[in-house]
Design an enzyme around this catalytic site. Sequence first.
Site, short mmCIF file in Angstrom:
data_model
loop_
_atom_site.label_atom_id
_atom_site.label_comp_id
_atom_site.label_asym_id
_atom_site.label_seq_id
_atom_site.Cartn_x
_atom_site.Cartn_y
_atom_site.Cartn_z
N LYS A 14 0.94 -1.11 0.03
CA LYS A 14 0.08 0.15 -0.10
C LYS A 14 0.82 1.23 0.07
O LYS A 14 1.86 1.34 0.88
CB LYS A 14 -0.69 -0.04 1.20
P1 FBP Z 1 -6.49 7.46 4.13
O1 FBP Z 1 -6.95 6.65 2.99
O2 FBP Z 1 -7.38 8.28 5.01
O3 FBP Z 1 -5.05 8.21 3.55
O4 FBP Z 1 -5.88 6.28 4.94
C1 FBP Z 1 -4.48 5.70 4.66
C2 FBP Z 1 -3.69 5.71 5.83
O5 FBP Z 1 -2.40 5.11 5.70
C3 FBP Z 1 -4.17 5.28 7.26
O6 FBP Z 1 -4.08 3.92 7.30
C4 FBP Z 1 -3.49 5.97 8.34
O7 FBP Z 1 -4.20 6.14 9.15
C5 FBP Z 1 -3.24 7.28 7.61
O8 FBP Z 1 -3.31 7.19 6.27
C6 FBP Z 1 -1.93 7.87 8.04
O9 FBP Z 1 -1.56 9.10 7.26
P2 FBP Z 1 -0.37 9.98 7.45
O10 FBP Z 1 0.56 8.97 8.25
O11 FBP Z 1 -0.12 10.30 6.35
O12 FBP Z 1 -0.74 11.04 8.52
#
Ligand code: FBP
Length: 276
Positions: A189
């Site tokens: 991912k």
């Molecule tokens: P989103 O689709 O909301 O971006 O979620 C993906 C994700 O990786 C979540 O699993 C995690 O909580 C968040 O984004 C972390 O975001 P960041 O580290 O960029 O603040």
Amino acid sequence: MEATYTASAVGKNIRLQRILGKGTGKAVVLAMDHGIEHGPKDFIQPHLDPRVIIDKVVKAGVDAIMLPRGLARLTWKVWANKTALIVKVTGKTSLRPSDKQFTQDPIATVKDAVALGADGVAATVYWGAPEEDVMLRQFTEIAAECETYGMPLLNLAYPRGPHIAKKEDVEIVRYAARAAAEVGADIIKTYWTGSEETFREVVRATPIPVMMSGGTKTETPEQFLRVVKGVMNAGGAGVVVGRNVFQREKATEMMRAILKIVHEDASVEEALKLTE
Ligand code: FBP
């Protein structure tokens, strides 16, 4: 004579098929670890109650949900036997000091995931971060446990840190994705690199399924659906999405639209009709 397989190879394949669209190799996963990573401010009402949003995406037909173990325990009656579960086994809060933001710590074990009846585990590595070494040791232990239990391992392959000038740069993203595959991830991912052409470079460099990480909510549903279409055109395996679904009032409709592109190769215009 047919070849025989180890029990854990069989288990991993069965679980992978449950996650990846019942064997189609494509999937839409709801990410919902934001309560720990960002805090409750990320959720709009009524999605502050995890059961409400999980029920909506399950009804829309989501392939899997990615949750910390505490949320999995609280919500299991809503999703059990209806969608696959991926347990996020690393995490951090945004409350910690800024010099500790580039690392993730254990928040569950692979055994916990097995106990929960999970189909996969997810662990973050901030590739290129000063504490990459700590996260790699952690990831190696998780990968070894996954081999024992036949558990698929998803790597949130996020290049970031003071030395990473632009974390969405294609060379950097494809390096992180490739490295994740090389240390034993089964699914990646990672960040959208801004175009179909550049994301294709990421997919080409990575010998395992590559999923796009949703990111912050786009202004319009159409903008996000165009990105999803770009991911699929580039050969991606789908998307792991949080805010672009649960920060919208019409979360069910948005999830249906994303699923339509990923599983039915629908055009953005066709999918967009489902959001109206
Ligand atoms: P989103 O689709 O909301 O971006 O979620 C993906 C994700 O990786 C979540 O699993 C995690 O909580 C968040 O984004 C972390 O975001 P960041 O580290 O960029 O603040």
